[in-house]
Design a protein around this motif. Structure first.
Motif, PDB file in Angstrom:
ATOM      1  N   THR A 265     -56.220 120.540 -46.003  1.00  0.00           N
ATOM      2  CA  THR A 265     -55.046 120.675 -45.344  1.00  0.00           C
ATOM      3  C   THR A 265     -54.975 122.008 -44.751  1.00  0.00           C
ATOM      4  O   THR A 265     -54.495 122.039 -43.475  1.00  0.00           O
ATOM      5  N   ALA A 266     -55.415 123.077 -45.210  1.00  0.00           N
ATOM      6  CA  ALA A 266     -55.559 124.358 -44.239  1.00  0.00           C
ATOM      7  C   ALA A 266     -56.247 124.080 -42.988  1.00  0.00           C
ATOM      8  O   ALA A 266     -55.718 124.703 -41.969  1.00  0.00           O
ATOM      9  N   ALA A 267     -57.333 123.435 -43.071  1.00  0.00           N
ATOM     10  CA  ALA A 267     -58.136 123.320 -41.815  1.00  0.00           C
ATOM     11  C   ALA A 267     -57.276 122.463 -40.897  1.00  0.00           C
ATOM     12  O   ALA A 267     -57.345 122.777 -39.549  1.00  0.00           O
ATOM     13  N   ILE A 268     -56.644 121.544 -41.110  1.00  0.00           N
ATOM     14  CA  ILE A 268     -55.723 120.748 -40.215  1.00  0.00           C
ATOM     15  C   ILE A 268     -54.612 121.660 -39.523  1.00  0.00           C
ATOM     16  O   ILE A 268     -54.577 121.548 -38.235  1.00  0.00           O
ATOM     17  N   GLU A 269     -53.972 122.428 -40.518  1.00  0.00           N
ATOM     18  CA  GLU A 269     -52.921 123.479 -39.864  1.00  0.00           C
ATOM     19  C   GLU A 269     -53.551 124.450 -39.051  1.00  0.00           C
ATOM     20  O   GLU A 269     -52.678 124.657 -38.065  1.00  0.00           O
ATOM     21  N   GLU A 270     -54.474 124.714 -39.236  1.00  0.00           N
ATOM     22  CA  GLU A 270     -55.228 125.807 -38.542  1.00  0.00           C
ATOM     23  C   GLU A 270     -55.712 125.008 -37.087  1.00  0.00           C
ATOM     24  O   GLU A 270     -55.694 125.696 -36.098  1.00  0.00           O
ATOM     25  N   GLY A 271     -55.847 123.779 -37.173  1.00  0.00           N
ATOM     26  CA  GLY A 271     -56.302 123.159 -35.919  1.00  0.00           C
ATOM     27  C   GLY A 271     -55.162 122.979 -34.860  1.00  0.00           C
ATOM     28  O   GLY A 271     -55.257 123.045 -33.714  1.00  0.00           O
ATOM     29  N   TYR A 272     -53.844 123.201 -35.505  1.00  0.00           N
ATOM     30  CA  TYR A 272     -52.751 123.182 -34.600  1.00  0.00           C
ATOM     31  C   TYR A 272     -52.549 124.654 -34.061  1.00  0.00           C
ATOM     32  O   TYR A 272     -51.625 124.834 -33.063  1.00  0.00           O
ATOM     33  N   ALA A 273     -53.411 125.525 -34.302  1.00  0.00           N
ATOM     34  CA  ALA A 273     -53.711 126.916 -33.451  1.00  0.00           C
ATOM     35  C   ALA A 273     -52.356 127.558 -33.282  1.00  0.00           C
ATOM     36  O   ALA A 273     -51.944 127.955 -32.112  1.00  0.00           O
ATOM     37  N   GLY A 274     -51.498 127.885 -34.369  1.00  0.00           N
ATOM     38  CA  GLY A 274     -50.019 128.388 -34.063  1.00  0.00           C
ATOM     39  C   GLY A 274     -48.971 127.653 -33.295  1.00  0.00           C
ATOM     40  O   GLY A 274     -47.982 128.272 -32.930  1.00  0.00           O
ATOM     41  N   ALA A 309     -69.682 119.791 -51.751  1.00  0.00           N
ATOM     42  CA  ALA A 309     -71.371 120.791 -51.547  1.00  0.00           C
ATOM     43  C   ALA A 309     -71.057 121.824 -50.773  1.00  0.00           C
ATOM     44  O   ALA A 309     -71.438 122.893 -51.076  1.00  0.00           O
ATOM     45  N   GLU A 310     -70.609 121.728 -49.463  1.00  0.00           N
ATOM     46  CA  GLU A 310     -70.361 122.797 -48.617  1.00  0.00           C
ATOM     47  C   GLU A 310     -69.029 122.563 -47.842  1.00  0.00           C
ATOM     48  O   GLU A 310     -68.870 121.684 -46.874  1.00  0.00           O
ATOM     49  N   ILE A 311     -67.777 123.157 -48.380  1.00  0.00           N
ATOM     50  CA  ILE A 311     -66.648 122.789 -47.656  1.00  0.00           C
ATOM     51  C   ILE A 311     -66.315 123.656 -46.581  1.00  0.00           C
ATOM     52  O   ILE A 311     -65.867 123.199 -45.379  1.00  0.00           O
ATOM     53  N   LYS A 312     -67.089 124.724 -46.103  1.00  0.00           N
ATOM     54  CA  LYS A 312     -66.891 125.567 -44.917  1.00  0.00           C
ATOM     55  C   LYS A 312     -67.289 124.806 -43.456  1.00  0.00           C
ATOM     56  O   LYS A 312     -66.588 124.875 -42.850  1.00  0.00           O
ATOM     57  N   PRO A 313     -68.448 124.096 -43.792  1.00  0.00           N
ATOM     58  CA  PRO A 313     -68.655 123.478 -42.457  1.00  0.00           C
ATOM     59  C   PRO A 313     -67.876 122.273 -42.118  1.00  0.00           C
ATOM     60  O   PRO A 313     -67.500 122.072 -41.005  1.00  0.00           O
ATOM     61  N   LEU A 314     -67.549 121.789 -43.173  1.00  0.00           N
ATOM     62  CA  LEU A 314     -66.698 120.453 -43.151  1.00  0.00           C
ATOM     63  C   LEU A 314     -65.177 121.001 -42.538  1.00  0.00           C
ATOM     64  O   LEU A 314     -64.618 120.353 -41.700  1.00  0.00           O
ATOM     65  N   ALA A 315     -64.579 121.930 -43.050  1.00  0.00           N
ATOM     66  CA  ALA A 315     -63.176 122.417 -42.672  1.00  0.00           C
ATOM     67  C   ALA A 315     -63.270 122.967 -41.358  1.00  0.00           C
ATOM     68  O   ALA A 315     -62.366 122.722 -40.408  1.00  0.00           O
ATOM     69  N   LYS A 316     -64.723 123.446 -40.845  1.00  0.00           N
ATOM     70  CA  LYS A 316     -64.638 123.885 -39.351  1.00  0.00           C
ATOM     71  C   LYS A 316     -64.653 122.722 -38.382  1.00  0.00           C
ATOM     72  O   LYS A 316     -64.118 122.786 -37.311  1.00  0.00           O
ATOM     73  N   LEU A 317     -65.306 121.358 -38.874  1.00  0.00           N
ATOM     74  CA  LEU A 317     -65.296 120.339 -38.151  1.00  0.00           C
ATOM     75  C   LEU A 317     -64.053 119.895 -38.002  1.00  0.00           C
ATOM     76  O   LEU A 317     -63.518 119.219 -37.012  1.00  0.00           O
ATOM     77  N   VAL A 318     -63.168 119.611 -39.102  1.00  0.00           N
ATOM     78  CA  VAL A 318     -61.682 119.444 -39.211  1.00  0.00           C
ATOM     79  C   VAL A 318     -60.958 120.104 -38.235  1.00  0.00           C
ATOM     80  O   VAL A 318     -60.291 119.337 -37.308  1.00  0.00           O
ATOM     81  N   ARG A 319     -61.109 121.158 -38.222  1.00  0.00           N
ATOM     82  CA  ARG A 319     -60.386 122.286 -37.458  1.00  0.00           C
ATOM     83  C   ARG A 319     -60.617 122.222 -35.831  1.00  0.00           C
ATOM     84  O   ARG A 319     -59.622 121.849 -35.130  1.00  0.00           O
ATOM     85  N   LYS A 320     -61.921 121.724 -35.683  1.00  0.00           N
ATOM     86  CA  LYS A 320     -62.421 121.575 -34.243  1.00  0.00           C
ATOM     87  C   LYS A 320     -61.723 120.297 -33.840  1.00  0.00           C
ATOM     88  O   LYS A 320     -61.144 120.115 -32.640  1.00  0.00           O
ATOM     89  N   ALA A 321     -61.796 119.119 -34.648  1.00  0.00           N
ATOM     90  CA  ALA A 321     -61.430 117.911 -34.320  1.00  0.00           C
ATOM     91  C   ALA A 321     -59.979 117.835 -33.868  1.00  0.00           C
ATOM     92  O   ALA A 321     -59.325 117.353 -32.819  1.00  0.00           O
ATOM     93  N   VAL A 322     -59.237 118.542 -34.661  1.00  0.00           N
ATOM     94  CA  VAL A 322     -57.863 118.632 -34.388  1.00  0.00           C
ATOM     95  C   VAL A 322     -57.243 119.422 -33.328  1.00  0.00           C
ATOM     96  O   VAL A 322     -56.591 119.229 -32.546  1.00  0.00           O
ATOM     97  N   ALA A 323     -57.879 120.479 -33.262  1.00  0.00           N
ATOM     98  CA  ALA A 323     -57.818 121.565 -31.977  1.00  0.00           C
ATOM     99  C   ALA A 323     -58.124 120.866 -30.691  1.00  0.00           C
ATOM    100  O   ALA A 323     -57.248 120.823 -29.818  1.00  0.00           O
ATOM    101  N   GLU A 324     -59.107 120.036 -30.595  1.00  0.00           N
ATOM    102  CA  GLU A 324     -59.476 119.548 -29.365  1.00  0.00           C
ATOM    103  C   GLU A 324     -58.663 118.412 -29.046  1.00  0.00           C
ATOM    104  O   GLU A 324     -58.345 118.387 -27.667  1.00  0.00           O
ATOM    105  N   ALA A 325     -58.148 117.628 -30.121  1.00  0.00           N
ATOM    106  CA  ALA A 325     -57.302 116.506 -29.784  1.00  0.00           C
ATOM    107  C   ALA A 325     -56.054 116.934 -29.203  1.00  0.00           C
ATOM    108  O   ALA A 325     -55.487 116.351 -28.229  1.00  0.00           O
TER     109      ALA A 325
END
Length: 576
Positions: A265-274, A309-325
């Motif tokens: 959820t936090a990664a998605i909201e961070e993808g909105y970048a402010g 197993a590894e949440i940080k790389p996944l969160a980074k990918l989610v954040r990137k997907a949302v931000a680019e879209a």
């Protein structure tokens, strides 16, 4: 004689069932997941008494044979895995072998099923985990399970269930989540004989999203897709102009399983970048497809929580997907009618000459103190002292001087208290204090929101709202309380409706009425982060002088703090 003893099987089963079966929606969830694991393409749910009296789930899946049906209701019996290593490659929603046995321990269950290879079906009646009746039946391939009298023999559990409307909203949520995850499966939900949901098979996700969220919301959604090293992230999220005050309409799925994850959820909201306003949340659905051995779904019996197993790389990918879209689409919202200032003009100010409004400063200048008008003296009256308004800081706090002291006022908390007192006064006078809207506000709602409106409609109409059905999945708001402020807008009204879902905890109509009064006051008030003019700040403080309890908001938070001259001198080391 010792104090420690072994519990009997019946007691053990009922205690264990408490972890899996919390309410009628828990039963619907477990039965729906069994249907989907069985390859069903058409699932029908019928409930009576919001699931407290009866739950029926029918599907056209592959069914069970005679041997399987008798074993299915035994504890820890499952067709999904045979050894612990199977968890690493698990592709089904269920696997623990607890659901059916748990349901049978707290209700009476009837099941009929026919394996696609069998010539005849089989029917069982089970209560307390014991088979009461077994017979052959003629039916089509698939399974039907009927659960009667949930918690009927456990009054302590039954009394903690909420009202029918609240329990029904949880069931709607469960069916909606599975419908989003499986667009090519048809779903129906009936309460008594009333159709609540009907989703035909959809060819793709966007069509199912339209069914669930409505065409108006789906039009504002952005598709996204991203892959990296065994992980695929895709979905639809609404543009920043369309948000909610809760995360109720943000759905997260991992390998088609609905989950709750603060990190995602936090990664998605961070993808909105402010781009999100404070305390606002996205609307939509995100689907994460990940190598199964990289997650642990065996964290809790409800399987709502999972570990990565590894949440940080996944969160980074989610954040990137949302931000680019969001970066590739036009996110400027369409213009909407502008309402009057959220702080209402009191009778004392009617006819007063208004000063022209100045353009708002850039939101980046959050710490700038507004000085578009000279400081204004407010005379002492009621419980508050005489004050001189100085300005505003962080677009959230009003600064004022009282004698030699600095006074800081939380504008939202203070205005919320003012609104609450006005609502109480209008109700005490027996007047609804409603104002008709020049242009009625249409509300496009989903099934859960519609249920909430109908449930609380008589209470909120007593407080000055006028709401009426207006076609399918739409209500028209024709009037709001005179103190409505932000509630005159569609977004403000939708925020209020979504927060009504939390009121199931109130024990009586009067408690709910009080809770709704607090919600209306909160959503009517000026927001933290909202720029106010000197005149608006002066009017707000004047209104605080006229109420009995100006020192706390409706939730008990302080509205005002004082820093004395001596405390300031200590801070600057002028005195010891």
């Amino acid at each position: 004689m010792g104090r420690i003893r072994l519990l009997d099987d019946n007691t053990i089963n009922k205690i264990a069932a408490g972890e899996v079966i919390e309410r009628p929606a828990s039963v619907v969830k477990e039965l729906l997941e069994n249907s989907l694991d069985a390859g069903a393409t058409d699932v029908r749910v019928r409930v009576g008494g919001a699931g407290k009296e009866r739950i029926e789930v029918s599907d056209d899946g592959h069914g069970m044979d005679v041997e399987d049906i008798e074993l299915a209701f035994k504890q820890h019996a499952t067709s999904k895995l045979s050894k612990i290593e199977d968890l690493d490659v698990l592709g089904t929603l269920g696997f623990r072998g607890e659901a059916l046995s748990s349901i049978a321990s707290v209700a009476e269950v009837e099941v009929s099923t026919k394996d696609k290879k069998a010539g005849i079906g089989i029917s069982l009646k089970i209560k307390g985990g014991n088979i009461l009746q077994k017979k052959e039946v003629g039916r089509e391939t698939g399974t039907t399970i009927v659960v009667n009298g949930l918690f009927a023999d456990i009054p302590a559990r039954l009394k903690y269930l909420k009202s029918d409307r609240v329990e029904m909203s949880h069931i709607i949520q469960v069916v909606t989540e599975r419908a989003l995850a499986y667009p090519k499966v048809a779903f129906q939900l009936h309460n008594e004989d009333v159709e609540v949901l009907k989703y035909a098979r959809a060819p793709n996700l966007i069509d199912r999203m339209t069914d669930v969220f409505g065409r108006r919301v789906t039009k504002e959604m952005v598709l996204f897709y991203e892959t990296d090293k065994g992980v695929k992230v895709e979905g639809c999220l609404a543009k920043p102009a369309l948000t909610k005050s809760t995360t109720q309409d943000l759905h997260i799925f991992v390998n088609n399983r609905p989950v709750a994850s603060k990190e995602i959820t936090a990664a998605i909201e961070e993808g909105y970048a402010g781009l999100l306003m404070r305390n606002r949340h996205p609307v939509g659905a995100i689907f994460i497809d990940i190598v199964r051995k990289w997650i642990d779904v065996n964290v809790h019996p409800t399987k709502r929580e999972i570990k990565f197993a590894e949440i940080k790389p996944l969160a980074k990918l989610v954040r990137k997907a949302v931000a680019e879209a969001l970066g590739n689409v036009d996110i400027i919202p369409e213009s909407r009618p502008v309402h009057d200032d959220a702080v209402p003009v009191t009778a004392a100010h009617v006819g007063a000459k208004k000063k022209p409004k100045k353009a708002a400063a850039s939101s980046a200048a959050q710490t700038q103190i507004i000085e578009d008008e000279p400081p204004v003296d407010i005379t002492e009256e009621g419980m508050l002292p005489r004050m001189k308004v100085i300005g505003q800081i962080l677009d959230t706090y009003i600064l004022a001087q009282s004698g030699s002291d600095l006074v800081i006022i939380d504008q939202h908390a203070a205005h919320e208290r003012v609104m609450l007192e006005k609502l109480k006064r209008s109700e005490d006078k027996g007047a609804k204090a409603a104002q008709n809207l020049i242009t009625p506000v249409p509300l496009a709602v989903n099934k859960r929101e519609g249920q909430l409106i109908e449930h609380y409609r008589h209470i909120i109409e007593d407080m000055g709202f006028k709401i009426e059905p207006f076609g399918k999945d739409t209500f028209l708001v024709r009037a709001v309380p005179v103190t409505a402020g932000h509630l005159e807008s569609e977004s403000g009204l939708m925020d209020l409706i979504n927060e009504l879902a939390e009121l199931g905890k109130a024990r009586s109509i009067e408690e709910k009425r009080d809770d709704i009064r607090h919600l209306i006051a909160c959503h009517s008030a000026v927001r933290a982060g909202e720029r106010l003019s000197m005149n608006q700040m002066r009017r707000l403080i004047e209104e605080m002088h006229g109420i009995d309890s100006p020192y706390t908001c409706a939730h008990g938070r302080p509205t005002i703090i004082r820093i004395t001259e001596k405390e300031l001198e200590k801070l600057f080391k002028r005195v010891v």
